[in-house]
Motif scaffolding. Structure first.
Motif, short mmCIF file in Angstrom:
data_model
loop_
_atom_site.label_atom_id
_atom_site.label_comp_id
_atom_site.label_asym_id
_atom_site.label_seq_id
_atom_site.Cartn_x
_atom_site.Cartn_y
_atom_site.Cartn_z
N PHE A 21 0.84 -1.20 0.00
CA PHE A 21 0.00 0.00 0.00
C PHE A 21 0.87 1.25 0.00
O PHE A 21 0.67 2.17 -0.78
N ALA A 22 1.89 1.27 0.87
CA ALA A 22 2.77 2.43 0.97
C ALA A 22 3.41 2.72 -0.40
O ALA A 22 3.43 3.86 -0.86
N PHE A 23 3.90 1.67 -1.07
CA PHE A 23 4.52 1.87 -2.38
C PHE A 23 3.50 2.29 -3.43
O PHE A 23 3.83 2.97 -4.37
N SER A 24 2.26 1.85 -3.27
CA SER A 24 1.25 2.21 -4.26
C SER A 24 0.90 3.69 -4.18
O SER A 24 0.50 4.30 -5.15
N ILE A 25 1.09 4.29 -3.00
CA ILE A 25 0.83 5.73 -2.85
C ILE A 25 1.92 6.51 -3.54
O ILE A 25 1.68 7.36 -4.39
N HIS A 26 3.16 6.21 -3.20
CA HIS A 26 4.30 6.89 -3.80
C HIS A 26 5.57 6.11 -3.46
O HIS A 26 5.69 5.59 -2.35
N THR A 27 6.51 6.08 -4.41
CA THR A 27 7.75 5.35 -4.16
C THR A 27 8.44 5.84 -2.89
O THR A 27 8.91 5.04 -2.09
N VAL A 59 -6.14 2.65 5.75
CA VAL A 59 -4.71 2.46 5.92
C VAL A 59 -3.98 3.79 5.97
O VAL A 59 -4.20 4.67 5.13
N GLU A 60 -3.10 3.92 6.94
CA GLU A 60 -2.33 5.15 7.07
C GLU A 60 -0.86 4.78 7.23
O GLU A 60 -0.51 3.92 8.04
N VAL A 61 0.00 5.44 6.46
CA VAL A 61 1.43 5.13 6.50
C VAL A 61 2.16 6.18 7.33
O VAL A 61 1.95 7.38 7.14
N VAL A 62 3.00 5.72 8.25
CA VAL A 62 3.83 6.64 9.02
C VAL A 62 5.23 6.59 8.42
O VAL A 62 5.81 5.51 8.30
N THR A 63 5.74 7.75 8.01
CA THR A 63 7.06 7.73 7.37
C THR A 63 8.10 8.37 8.26
O THR A 63 7.80 9.13 9.18
N ASN A 64 9.34 8.02 7.97
CA ASN A 64 10.47 8.62 8.66
C ASN A 64 11.58 8.72 7.63
O ASN A 64 11.93 7.72 6.99
N ASN A 65 12.11 9.93 7.47
CA ASN A 65 13.07 10.15 6.39
C ASN A 65 14.36 9.34 6.54
O ASN A 65 15.10 9.17 5.59
N GLY A 68 4.21 -6.12 -8.12
CA GLY A 68 5.38 -5.94 -8.99
C GLY A 68 6.02 -4.59 -8.76
O GLY A 68 7.24 -4.46 -8.75
N LYS A 69 5.19 -3.59 -8.54
CA LYS A 69 5.73 -2.24 -8.36
C LYS A 69 6.61 -2.17 -7.12
O LYS A 69 7.76 -1.75 -7.20
N ALA A 70 6.07 -2.61 -5.98
CA ALA A 70 6.84 -2.55 -4.74
C ALA A 70 8.11 -3.38 -4.89
O ALA A 70 9.21 -2.94 -4.52
N ARG A 71 7.97 -4.56 -5.45
CA ARG A 71 9.11 -5.45 -5.57
C ARG A 71 10.24 -4.82 -6.40
O ARG A 71 11.39 -4.81 -6.01
N SER A 72 9.86 -4.26 -7.55
CA SER A 72 10.91 -3.70 -8.41
C SER A 72 11.50 -2.44 -7.79
O SER A 72 12.70 -2.18 -7.92
N ARG A 73 10.69 -1.66 -7.05
CA ARG A 73 11.23 -0.46 -6.40
C ARG A 73 12.23 -0.86 -5.30
O ARG A 73 13.26 -0.24 -5.13
N ILE A 74 11.88 -1.89 -4.55
CA ILE A 74 12.79 -2.32 -3.48
C ILE A 74 14.08 -2.87 -4.09
O ILE A 74 15.17 -2.52 -3.65
#
Ligand code: MN
Length: 538
Positions: free
Chosen positions: A426-432, A460-466, A481-487
């Motif tokens: 979900f986090a990756f689907s919002i933005h890389t 769903v809510e994502v908590v980010t930390n830079n 596929g998107k999350a996998r290839s980005r990781i």
């Protein structure tokens, strides 16, 4: 392969008859120009294939005519596809060139024929399935008609596979069930998919196939009687609401019955849901949902429903466009019966999928489902990091064939992800970047592990930390596929960065020790002693 036997009078009549059949089967509206072009493409194909015969001995031209007919009749395609289907084997097998086709029929048709020729050569070259599959998908995103015509081509070849040697039959069946059946499913071509799987089973497991077919035939009468008994009390009530409807009981496919026998490990005689009852109503689009639920309430008034077996694909259509209301009720003699309720429009989409979808574009609740799906195919194809095998794995294991889950952002925006997708997906689907810096995820206000599998309706809510960075284990927590290839690309980047960091550390240390960098060659000469002092790796 071509045995040069001239076509005799009887065969000429056969060919002309097949062509007339084709013309009668066209449901799309044709302009006078379309008619002229269809005729011209037919005549060109007849001339081009004049000397060729199929393995079965019949004139080759009967094959492209049959493929065009499947396109027109079973997939509901129009003139462009019919012309392309008639010409689909011309460039590959005869002296006619692509340029000839472009000159006579225009760029669009030439492009489609080119796509079909390339798909064929991918197959003939016996290239690995994964690479072949990638080609199928590349042409799919160019023009979906190429793949739809290919589906028709494959269907006709499967129907007429009898003349082929056994090892070829097995190879074609394997490819059909591995590539074409799932793709047909994804495009919503349920009828074609079912026929593919039945035909594959007929080749791979002929005894079981014959056995079930025979038993189905033997039990047809008692099944029909049962269906009548089930339907009779329904009819009275259905007649009273004065909506045109059609109710039928249809046997399930041999392949799906076989799956049940294997899954439940019981003999044919103990499989009771050999058929489903389907009620199709003919109402305007604006009334169809109301009427379907009205029918549902009648059905469940007459026969006791099993509540957990209600499947509502009217409110939320399947990702391939399927809309229908399914319920299982207890019929006479305590037997479970599945009832499918849908409108004429929904039925057409259910049987013919993609092609019917275009016809109702703008009417359908979810007009962009295919565009969205094609976008995700494109995204994977464009990913320079994916190799063919990984790609096929991604494609088959998740994403693109499966059902979806619907979840919500804190603002209430809906996000659609493949079934099995996790909080991290979900986090990756919002933005890389949100994926990269994902530190924690809250689902319905509770912190969950990143690998939490999303469920319909989750907020769903994502908590980010830079300072957060992806790590290798993240690959185990995602399925898209998107999350996998980005990781994967983040890991590559990280390795590169670490390499550089190592070098910088070394430089800094060397500087601190006042060793001039020009001395690096010196360092190598000095050897062991230096390395043990300066190495950043101890
Ligand atoms: Mn063909």
């Amino acid at each position: 392969m071509a045995q040069a036997i001239t076509i005799n009078d009887e065969e000429t009549r056969l060919i002309q008859g097949a062509y007339r059949d084709l013309l009668r089967s066209i449901k799309a509206k044709l302009s006078p120009e379309d008619k002229v072009n269809i005729r011209a493409s037919y005549e060109l194909a007849v001339r081009a294939h004049a000397e060729q015969r199929r393995k079965s001995g019949e004139p080759y031209i009967l094959h492209p005519i049959a493929v065009a007919k499947i396109c027109a009749e079973e997939i509901g395609l129009g003139a462009t596809a019919i012309i392309s289907a008639l010409l689909h084997d011309v460039v590959e097998d005869t002296d006619i060139t692509l340029e000839d086709i472009r000159r006579q029929f225009g760029t669009r048709i030439a492009k489609i024929v080119d796509g079909l020729t390339k798909l064929d050569s991918a197959y003939n070259a016996e290239s690995p399935q994964a690479e072949n599959f990638r080609k199928v998908l590349s042409t799919l995103v160019d023009d979906v008609r190429v793949v739809l015509i290919k589906m028709a081509d494959r269907l006709h070849n499967m129907r007429t596979l009898g003349a082929m040697p056994r090892h070829k039959q097995l190879k074609i069946a394997a490819e059909t069930s591995y590539v074409y059946a799932p793709l047909a499913h994804r495009l919503g071509l349920y009828k074609i998919r079912t026929e593919y799987l039945d035909l594959c089973m007929k080749i791979t497991d002929p005894d079981e196939y014959r056995d079930i077919a025979q038993k189905l035939a033997e039990t047809k009468r008692s099944r029909d009687e049962y269906v009548q008994e089930f339907i009779r009390p329904l009819r009275e009530r259905l007649d009273s609401i004065e909506v045109p409807y059609n109710i039928t009981g249809r046997a399930k496919s041999i392949h799906s019955i076989w799956n049940k026998i294997k899954k439940k490990n019981v003999p044919f005689e103990q499989i009771y849901d050999l058929f489903a009852v389907r009620i199709i109503v003919d109402v305007p689009v604006e009334d169809e949902r109301l009427v379907c639920w009205q029918i549902y309430s009648i059905v469940t008034d007459v026969h006791t429903p099993i509540p957990e077996r209600l499947k509502d694909w009217i409110t939320t259509p399947k990702s391939n466009g399927y809309e229908s209301l399914h319920t299982t009720v207890i019929g006479p003699k305590g037997r479970y019966v599945e009832v499918q309720i849908r409108s004429q429009r929904m039925d057409e989409i259910a049987e013919r999928g993609f092609a019917a979808h275009w016809k109702y574009k703008g009417v359908s609740k979810n007009p962009d489902i295919y565009e969205r799906w094609l976008d995700s195919v494109r995204e994977i194809l464009d990913d320079p990091n994916s190799d063919a095998v990984e790609f096929l794995g991604d494609f088959r294991s998740n994403n693109l064939f499966n059902e979806e889950v619907f979840v919500y952002t804190p603002n209430g925006d809906m996000k659609i992800l493949p079934k099995g997708a996790t909080a991290l997906d979900f986090a990756f689907s919002i933005h890389t970047d949100i994926g990269y810096h994902c530190q924690a995820v809250r689902v319905n206000n509770k912190i969950v592990p990143m690998g939490y599998q999303l469920r319909n309706g989750d907020q769903v809510e994502v908590v980010t930390n830079n300072r957060q960075r992806p790590s290798e284990d993240w690959l185990k927590l995602v399925i898209t596929g998107k999350a996998r290839s980005r990781i994967r690309s983040a890991m590559k980047e990280e390795r590169r960065r670490r390499g550089e960091l190592g070098r910088e550390t070394l430089e800094r240390k060397l500087k601190a020790m006042k060793v001039d960098f020009e001395l690096r060659s010196e360092e190598r000469r000095v050897g062991k002693e230096c390395r043990s002092r300066w190495s950043p790796y101890h």
